[in-house]
Design an enzyme around this catalytic site. Structure first.
Site, short mmCIF file in Angstrom:
data_model
loop_
_atom_site.label_atom_id
_atom_site.label_comp_id
_atom_site.label_asym_id
_atom_site.label_seq_id
_atom_site.Cartn_x
_atom_site.Cartn_y
_atom_site.Cartn_z
N GLY A 21 0.83 -1.21 0.00
CA GLY A 21 0.00 0.00 0.00
C GLY A 21 0.86 1.25 0.00
N THR A 24 0.08 5.36 -1.80
CA THR A 24 -0.83 6.43 -1.34
C THR A 24 -0.66 6.69 0.15
OG1 THR A 24 -2.61 4.89 -0.74
CG2 THR A 24 -2.62 5.69 -3.01
N TYR A 154 -8.06 0.71 17.73
CA TYR A 154 -9.19 -0.18 18.05
C TYR A 154 -8.82 -1.67 17.87
CZ TYR A 154 -10.43 0.42 13.02
OH TYR A 154 -10.42 0.49 11.64
N LYS A 169 -7.35 -6.19 12.37
CA LYS A 169 -6.20 -5.50 12.98
C LYS A 169 -5.84 -6.17 14.31
CE LYS A 169 -5.54 -1.91 10.08
NZ LYS A 169 -4.30 -1.68 9.33
C1 HXC Z 1 -21.00 -2.15 2.72
C2 HXC Z 1 -19.43 -2.71 1.09
C3 HXC Z 1 -18.93 -1.38 1.08
C4 HXC Z 1 -19.57 -0.42 1.96
C5 HXC Z 1 -17.82 -2.55 -0.36
N1 HXC Z 1 -18.72 -3.39 0.18
N2 HXC Z 1 -17.94 -1.32 0.18
N3 HXC Z 1 -20.45 -3.10 1.90
N4 HXC Z 1 -20.58 -0.85 2.75
N5 HXC Z 1 -19.14 0.84 1.99
C6 HXC Z 1 -18.92 -4.82 -0.13
C7 HXC Z 1 -19.27 -5.03 -1.58
O1 HXC Z 1 -20.66 -4.84 -1.81
C8 HXC Z 1 -18.84 -6.49 -1.77
O2 HXC Z 1 -19.76 -7.38 -1.20
C9 HXC Z 1 -17.58 -6.59 -0.91
O3 HXC Z 1 -17.68 -5.51 0.04
C10 HXC Z 1 -16.32 -6.41 -1.73
O4 HXC Z 1 -16.40 -5.18 -2.42
P1 HXC Z 1 -15.48 -4.86 -3.68
O5 HXC Z 1 -15.72 -3.44 -4.06
O6 HXC Z 1 -15.65 -5.92 -4.72
O7 HXC Z 1 -14.02 -5.08 -3.04
P2 HXC Z 1 -12.62 -4.60 -3.51
O8 HXC Z 1 -12.65 -4.06 -4.91
O9 HXC Z 1 -11.68 -5.68 -3.19
O10 HXC Z 1 -12.31 -3.29 -2.57
C11 HXC Z 1 -12.00 -3.41 -1.23
C12 HXC Z 1 -12.67 -2.34 -0.39
C13 HXC Z 1 -12.35 -0.93 -0.90
C14 HXC Z 1 -12.15 -2.56 1.05
C15 HXC Z 1 -14.17 -2.56 -0.40
O11 HXC Z 1 -12.91 0.06 -0.04
C16 HXC Z 1 -10.88 -0.67 -1.04
O12 HXC Z 1 -10.29 -0.95 -2.06
N6 HXC Z 1 -10.21 -0.11 -0.01
C17 HXC Z 1 -8.75 0.11 0.00
C18 HXC Z 1 -8.33 1.37 0.65
C19 HXC Z 1 -8.92 1.65 2.03
O13 HXC Z 1 -9.92 1.05 2.43
N7 HXC Z 1 -8.28 2.55 2.75
C20 HXC Z 1 -8.70 2.93 4.10
C21 HXC Z 1 -7.83 2.36 5.14
S1 HXC Z 1 -8.14 3.21 6.65
P3 HXC Z 1 -20.86 -8.18 -2.10
O14 HXC Z 1 -21.55 -9.06 -1.13
O15 HXC Z 1 -21.75 -7.12 -2.67
O16 HXC Z 1 -20.08 -8.92 -3.15
C22 HXC Z 1 -7.99 2.18 7.99
C23 HXC Z 1 -7.77 2.77 9.37
C24 HXC Z 1 -8.88 3.40 10.01
O17 HXC Z 1 -7.97 1.01 7.85
C25 HXC Z 1 -8.63 4.29 11.20
C26 HXC Z 1 -8.87 5.73 10.90
C27 HXC Z 1 -8.88 6.64 12.07
P1 NAP Z 2 -4.91 4.43 2.00
O1 NAP Z 2 -4.20 5.57 1.35
O2 NAP Z 2 -6.24 4.06 1.48
O3 NAP Z 2 -3.95 3.19 2.02
C1 NAP Z 2 -4.33 1.87 1.84
C2 NAP Z 2 -3.44 1.25 0.79
O4 NAP Z 2 -3.66 -0.15 0.74
C3 NAP Z 2 -3.69 1.79 -0.60
O5 NAP Z 2 -2.46 2.21 -1.17
C4 NAP Z 2 -4.24 0.60 -1.39
O6 NAP Z 2 -3.79 0.63 -2.74
C5 NAP Z 2 -3.65 -0.56 -0.61
N1 NAP Z 2 -4.44 -1.78 -0.76
C6 NAP Z 2 -5.75 -1.96 -0.49
N2 NAP Z 2 -6.12 -3.22 -0.78
C7 NAP Z 2 -5.00 -3.86 -1.21
C8 NAP Z 2 -4.73 -5.19 -1.65
N3 NAP Z 2 -5.68 -6.10 -1.69
N4 NAP Z 2 -3.46 -5.50 -2.02
C9 NAP Z 2 -2.49 -4.56 -1.98
N5 NAP Z 2 -2.69 -3.31 -1.58
C10 NAP Z 2 -3.92 -2.95 -1.20
O7 NAP Z 2 -5.14 4.75 3.56
P2 NAP Z 2 -4.14 5.19 4.72
O8 NAP Z 2 -4.91 6.07 5.63
O9 NAP Z 2 -2.85 5.68 4.15
O10 NAP Z 2 -3.89 3.82 5.50
C11 NAP Z 2 -2.61 3.22 5.59
C12 NAP Z 2 -2.56 2.31 6.80
O11 NAP Z 2 -2.72 3.07 8.00
C13 NAP Z 2 -3.63 1.23 6.85
O12 NAP Z 2 -3.10 0.04 7.38
C14 NAP Z 2 -4.64 1.80 7.81
O13 NAP Z 2 -5.42 0.80 8.42
C15 NAP Z 2 -3.71 2.48 8.79
N6 NAP Z 2 -4.33 3.50 9.60
C16 NAP Z 2 -4.65 4.69 9.08
C17 NAP Z 2 -5.20 5.66 9.89
C18 NAP Z 2 -5.52 7.02 9.37
O14 NAP Z 2 -6.00 7.85 10.15
N7 NAP Z 2 -5.28 7.32 8.13
C19 NAP Z 2 -5.44 5.38 11.23
C20 NAP Z 2 -5.11 4.13 11.74
C21 NAP Z 2 -4.55 3.19 10.92
P3 NAP Z 2 -4.61 0.00 -3.99
O15 NAP Z 2 -6.01 0.48 -3.86
O16 NAP Z 2 -3.86 0.51 -5.18
O17 NAP Z 2 -4.48 -1.48 -3.86
#
Ligand code: HXC
Ligand code: NAP
Length: 291
Positions: A21, A24, A154, A169
């Site tokens: 990841g 970004t 969390y 996590k």
């Molecule tokens: C409910 C959802 C949903 C939503 C997707 N789904 N988004 N369900 N609410 N908002 C469901 C879909 O309907 C599908 O189920 C299944 O999840 C898979 O969805 P896809 O879109 O096919 O998955 P995919 O393309 O693999 O994408 C993965 C993803 C997406 C997690 C859904 O959001 C993603 O690519 N995220 C990567 C980046 C990211 O999330 N960054 C944030 C990290 S922050 P069905 O049943 O319909 O097939 C973090 C820390 C937090 O972790 C702390 C902050 C303070």
């Molecule tokens: P982000 O920019 O969305 O980063 C998530 C990265 O994971 C993206 O670059 C995404 O790239 C990659 N990724 C998602 N699915 C993947 C897969 N299947 N295979 C390979 N790569 C994948 O969000 P961020 O805020 O920087 O988060 C980075 C880390 O910090 C995460 O572990 C998150 O849980 C943690 N974190 C963030 C916060 C916060 O406040 N931002 C707080 C607590 C923890 P692609 O979509 O190109 O695959």
């Protein structure tokens, strides 16, 4: 001061670091800093275009060398390919930073089974896949190395509305502590960072959509009354993966301005009480002495 680079210029010289990841958000910020400290960098994620653009930007800004490899961490063969490409380009690998994640907010009962397992697969299975592939390599080569896992606060407490992420996590944290002990004998350190709120596009779009960012203003949840700066996370990560942290193993460090403890302390809500009311309470509690 806290948003200034912290370590000396050669702190990561000669080290090759793989960041999942890394194209970004926080992965990119950490990678950029590692390069300025002399590291070689490999960034991976699913999107080639994003990776290529970030790699070019990083090389231009730091003069370092960055390899971009497409990899979905859910697929073990793709992870093995990252390892092979890294060795082909840099000849060695020293650090794995499990940073890739997937997350979104939802009441749990609204989730499909596939939605739940999608997040578990990216976060837990993805971190397991990478750690296993790299760990096997290091153990076979008798090479010391380290793994840094990005979790969340969390992971300790659990959290509603992000339950798949909390489960995953929490699992990554258990793996961190388990392998720190099991693989310590091979010279492999395993640590984690639990960040509080560090605004990124990826997290904010999925966790605070629409006007939720205003309504659920993270600053107000943090005792220090601010969100995190990417450089301060990068400073901590650089230290933990560097040889300066050579005796730190199995640790998880929160960097959240005190956010998660604020939610935990039984009386912390008393912050809402104004000064004049404290004067009144002091009189009442003092006069209750001995009763
Ligand atoms: C409910 C959802 C949903 C939503 C997707 N789904 N988004 N369900 N609410 N908002 C469901 C879909 O309907 C599908 O189920 C299944 O999840 C898979 O969805 P896809 O879109 O096919 O998955 P995919 O393309 O693999 O994408 C993965 C993803 C997406 C997690 C859904 O959001 C993603 O690519 N995220 C990567 C980046 C990211 O999330 N960054 C944030 C990290 S922050 P069905 O049943 O319909 O097939 C973090 C820390 C937090 O972790 C702390 C902050 C303070
Ligand atoms: P982000 O920019 O969305 O980063 C998530 C990265 O994971 C993206 O670059 C995404 O790239 C990659 N990724 C998602 N699915 C993947 C897969 N299947 N295979 C390979 N790569 C994948 O969000 P961020 O805020 O920087 O988060 C980075 C880390 O910090 C995460 O572990 C998150 O849980 C943690 N974190 C963030 C916060 C916060 O406040 N931002 C707080 C607590 C923890 P692609 O979509 O190109 O695959």
């Amino acid at each position: 001061m806290y948003n200034q680079p912290m370590l000396r210029d050669d702190a990561l010289k000669g080290k090759t670091i793989v960041i999942t990841g890394g194209g970004t958000g926080l992965g990119k910020a950490m990678g950029m800093y590692f390069l300025t400290l002399g590291a070689n960098l490999v960034i991976t994620s699913r999107k080639a275009e994003v990776l290529e653009k970030t790699a070019a930007e990083m090389e231009k800004e730091t003069g370092g060398k960055v390899l971009a490899v497409v990899c979905d961490v859910r697929e073990y063969e793709q992870v093995e390919n990252v390892l092979a490409e890294t060795l082909k380009t840099f000849g060695r690998v020293d650090v794995l930073l499990n940073n890739a994640a997937g997350n979104f907010i939802s009441p749990t009962e609204r989730l499909s089974a596939n939605a739940f397992s999608t997040v578990i697969d990216i976060v837990l299975k993805g971190s397991v896949n990478c750690t296993l592939a790299f760990g096997k390599h290091w153990i076979k080569e008798k090479q010391s190395a380290n793994v840094l896992n990005i979790v969340t606060t969390y992971a300790f407490t659990g959290s509603g509305y992000v339950v798949p992420s909390a489960c995953a996590k929490g699992g990554v944290l258990a793996m961190t502590r388990s392998l720190a002990v099991e693989w310590g004998k091979y010279g492999i350190r395993t640590n984690a960072i639990a960040p509080g709120p560090f605004p990124t596009k990826g997290a904010w779009e999925r966790l605070l959509p629409g006007d939720l960012a205003e309504k659920f203003d993270f600053k107000n949840r943090v005792p220090l009354k601010r969100v995190g700066e990417h450089q301060e996370l990068a400073n901590l990560a650089a230290f933990l993966i560097s040889d300066f942290a050579g005796y730190i193993n199995g640790e998880v460090i929160s960097i959240d301005g005190g956010e998660w403890l604020q939610g935990a302390g039984q009386f912390n809500g008393l912050e809402a009480i104004p000064d004049d009311m404290w004067d009144m309470f002091a009189q009442m509690t003092k006069s209750a002495k001995g009763s």
